[in-house]
Design a protein around this motif. Structure first.
Motif, PDB file in Angstrom:
ATOM      1  N   VAL A 107     -15.434  33.873  14.850  1.00  0.00           N
ATOM      2  CA  VAL A 107     -15.176  33.072  15.935  1.00  0.00           C
ATOM      3  C   VAL A 107     -13.593  33.112  17.098  1.00  0.00           C
ATOM      4  N   SER A 108     -13.397  34.242  16.272  1.00  0.00           N
ATOM      5  CA  SER A 108     -12.128  34.232  16.961  1.00  0.00           C
ATOM      6  C   SER A 108     -11.899  35.554  16.979  1.00  0.00           C
ATOM      7  N   THR A 109     -12.920  36.438  18.107  1.00  0.00           N
ATOM      8  CA  THR A 109     -12.635  37.845  18.126  1.00  0.00           C
ATOM      9  C   THR A 109     -13.685  37.972  19.200  1.00  0.00           C
ATOM     10  N   GLU A 110     -12.912  38.392  20.054  1.00  0.00           N
ATOM     11  CA  GLU A 110     -13.348  38.487  21.600  1.00  0.00           C
ATOM     12  C   GLU A 110     -14.121  39.636  22.122  1.00  0.00           C
ATOM     13  N   ILE A 111     -15.275  40.067  22.539  1.00  0.00           N
ATOM     14  CA  ILE A 111     -15.856  41.752  22.577  1.00  0.00           C
ATOM     15  C   ILE A 111     -16.186  41.370  23.599  1.00  0.00           C
ATOM     16  N   GLU A 112     -15.324  42.783  24.896  1.00  0.00           N
ATOM     17  CA  GLU A 112     -16.217  42.919  26.357  1.00  0.00           C
ATOM     18  C   GLU A 112     -16.939  43.700  26.138  1.00  0.00           C
ATOM     19  N   LEU A 113     -18.591  43.408  26.532  1.00  0.00           N
ATOM     20  CA  LEU A 113     -18.804  45.228  27.066  1.00  0.00           C
ATOM     21  C   LEU A 113     -19.158  44.984  28.845  1.00  0.00           C
ATOM     22  N   LYS A 114     -18.410  46.297  28.773  1.00  0.00           N
ATOM     23  CA  LYS A 114     -17.820  46.438  30.221  1.00  0.00           C
ATOM     24  C   LYS A 114     -19.021  47.760  31.043  1.00  0.00           C
ATOM     25  N   ASN A 115     -18.768  47.151  31.921  1.00  0.00           N
ATOM     26  CA  ASN A 115     -20.076  47.909  32.932  1.00  0.00           C
ATOM     27  C   ASN A 115     -19.696  49.579  32.741  1.00  0.00           C
ATOM     28  N   ASP A 116     -18.860  49.516  32.713  1.00  0.00           N
ATOM     29  CA  ASP A 116     -18.443  51.166  32.954  1.00  0.00           C
ATOM     30  C   ASP A 116     -18.930  51.308  31.805  1.00  0.00           C
ATOM     31  N   GLY A 117     -19.414  51.131  30.508  1.00  0.00           N
ATOM     32  CA  GLY A 117     -19.859  52.005  28.603  1.00  0.00           C
ATOM     33  C   GLY A 117     -18.257  51.414  28.131  1.00  0.00           C
ATOM     34  N   SER A 118     -17.133  50.503  28.578  1.00  0.00           N
ATOM     35  CA  SER A 118     -16.450  51.101  27.671  1.00  0.00           C
ATOM     36  C   SER A 118     -16.592  49.406  27.237  1.00  0.00           C
ATOM     37  N   ILE A 119     -15.612  49.510  25.944  1.00  0.00           N
ATOM     38  CA  ILE A 119     -16.048  47.841  24.828  1.00  0.00           C
ATOM     39  C   ILE A 119     -14.535  48.158  24.279  1.00  0.00           C
ATOM     40  N   LEU A 120     -14.175  46.645  24.709  1.00  0.00           N
ATOM     41  CA  LEU A 120     -12.982  46.261  24.600  1.00  0.00           C
ATOM     42  C   LEU A 120     -13.381  44.941  23.261  1.00  0.00           C
ATOM     43  N   LEU A 121     -12.453  44.699  22.315  1.00  0.00           N
ATOM     44  CA  LEU A 121     -12.398  43.958  20.902  1.00  0.00           C
ATOM     45  C   LEU A 121     -11.312  43.725  20.630  1.00  0.00           C
ATOM     46  N   ASP A 122     -10.799  42.000  21.216  1.00  0.00           N
ATOM     47  CA  ASP A 122      -9.605  41.540  21.536  1.00  0.00           C
ATOM     48  C   ASP A 122      -8.644  42.352  22.713  1.00  0.00           C
ATOM     49  N   GLY A 123      -9.231  42.609  23.518  1.00  0.00           N
ATOM     50  CA  GLY A 123      -8.698  43.437  25.022  1.00  0.00           C
ATOM     51  C   GLY A 123      -7.721  44.451  24.532  1.00  0.00           C
ATOM     52  N   LYS A 124      -8.683  45.360  23.409  1.00  0.00           N
ATOM     53  CA  LYS A 124      -8.332  47.143  23.260  1.00  0.00           C
ATOM     54  C   LYS A 124      -9.538  47.505  23.284  1.00  0.00           C
ATOM     55  N   ILE A 125      -9.488  48.763  23.744  1.00  0.00           N
ATOM     56  CA  ILE A 125     -10.891  49.700  24.317  1.00  0.00           C
ATOM     57  C   ILE A 125     -10.797  50.044  22.873  1.00  0.00           C
ATOM     58  N   VAL A 126     -12.121  50.074  22.214  1.00  0.00           N
ATOM     59  CA  VAL A 126     -12.564  50.727  20.963  1.00  0.00           C
ATOM     60  C   VAL A 126     -13.609  51.373  20.750  1.00  0.00           C
ATOM     61  N   THR A 127     -14.384  51.808  21.701  1.00  0.00           N
ATOM     62  CA  THR A 127     -15.530  52.597  22.479  1.00  0.00           C
ATOM     63  C   THR A 127     -15.996  53.668  21.519  1.00  0.00           C
ATOM     64  N   ASN A 128     -14.893  54.665  21.091  1.00  0.00           N
ATOM     65  CA  ASN A 128     -15.139  56.061  20.644  1.00  0.00           C
ATOM     66  C   ASN A 128     -15.210  55.617  18.614  1.00  0.00           C
ATOM     67  N   GLU A 129     -13.873  54.527  18.650  1.00  0.00           N
ATOM     68  CA  GLU A 129     -14.014  53.832  16.930  1.00  0.00           C
ATOM     69  C   GLU A 129     -14.882  53.933  16.192  1.00  0.00           C
ATOM     70  N   ILE A 130     -15.411  52.616  17.283  1.00  0.00           N
ATOM     71  CA  ILE A 130     -16.501  52.505  16.408  1.00  0.00           C
ATOM     72  C   ILE A 130     -18.101  52.945  16.280  1.00  0.00           C
ATOM     73  N   ARG A 131     -17.731  54.125  16.666  1.00  0.00           N
ATOM     74  CA  ARG A 131     -19.206  54.847  16.229  1.00  0.00           C
ATOM     75  C   ARG A 131     -19.303  56.401  16.090  1.00  0.00           C
ATOM     76  N   THR A 132     -18.118  55.622  14.870  1.00  0.00           N
ATOM     77  CA  THR A 132     -18.043  56.597  13.683  1.00  0.00           C
ATOM     78  C   THR A 132     -18.901  56.335  12.687  1.00  0.00           C
TER      79      THR A 132
END
Ligand code: DC
Length: 218
Positions: free
Chosen positions: A62-87
């Motif tokens: 409830v205190s987390t912001e997840i954004e799925l951008k249309n260019d494929g990038s993933i933002l977690l609380d404003g930080k790009i984690v696109t590759n980090e979450i794929r391990t």
């Protein structure tokens, strides 16, 4: 007229790759719901939240912001984690957190809000059954565990991650078991979904097969 497309199936079946391509061709928005479960696992693991506690995970969400951008990038609380979450470790963590009913309820509500209008292609496990039960097209993409492991293995190498094919096969089988046997919204084909076995198909063939299923192309 735009429709909504639900794309479900087991891990590493290529859903995101296909959804991305289709979204581009149709000028639709792609929402990768697996990335949201991955963000939850990633944040919990990296901030010391107990990944086995449904209550703690929900408090965190409830205190987390997840954004799925249309260019494929993933933002977690404003930080790009696109590759980090794929391990592979986060893959298993995501499978674990996704088994919790309340975690699912929080993320499903966000997903339904994101796809309020038409023109979405959403990929996951429960899109056709729970998130978008009224989607005009539902596809259930499968492939053998070996074919899926080969794809993930090549993807890992291309991203510069260390990778072991046999270990990936075992992990995929373990996640399949976990995702299909969990109590809440297990991975299950919707009654009205079309099954597409992509073991022997390349990306272009899968995209063409789904395009042929679109109501406007029938
Ligand atoms: O699609 P993926 O591999 O990125 O998904 C990661 C995990 O999240 C997967 O093990 C199952 C879970 N998941 C889910 O339960 N429901 C969804 N709609 C999407 C993913």
């Amino acid at each position: 007229m735009a429709i909504n497309i639900a794309l479900d199936g087991p891990s590493a079946a290529g859903k995101s790759t296909i959804a991305k391509r289709l979204a581009k061709k149709l000028n639709y928005v792609h929402l990768d719901t697996g990335a949201m479960y991955r963000c939850v696992a990633y944040k919990a693991i990296n901030t010391g939240v107990d990944i086995a506690s449904e209550t703690d995970l929900c408090k965190m969400i409830v205190s987390t912001e997840i954004e799925l951008k249309n260019d494929g990038s993933i933002l977690l609380d404003g930080k790009i984690v696109t590759n980090e979450i794929r391990t592979d470790a986060i893959s298993m963590g995501a499978s674990n957190v996704s088994a919790f009913k309340e975690v699912r309820a929080l993320l499903v509500a966000q997903q339904q809000k994101m796809a309020r209008n038409k023109g979405y292609i959403m990929d996951g496990r429960d899109i056709g059954t729970v998130v978008l039960p009224d989607a005009e097209l539902k596809v259930f993409m499968t492939a053998s565990a070996e074919a899926r492991a080969q794809r993930r293995y090549k993807e890992n190498l291309s991203k510069g991650f260390d990778s072991d094919l046999n270990q990936i096969i075992e992990e995929i089988k373990a996640r399949d078991w976990q995702d299909t046997h969990r109590q809440h919204s297990p991975l299950k084909k919707a009654d009205d979904a079309v099954v597409l076995d992509t073991s022997d198909m390349n990306i272009d063939e899968v995209v063409a097969a789904i395009e042929a299923l679109l109501p406007m192309n029938k």
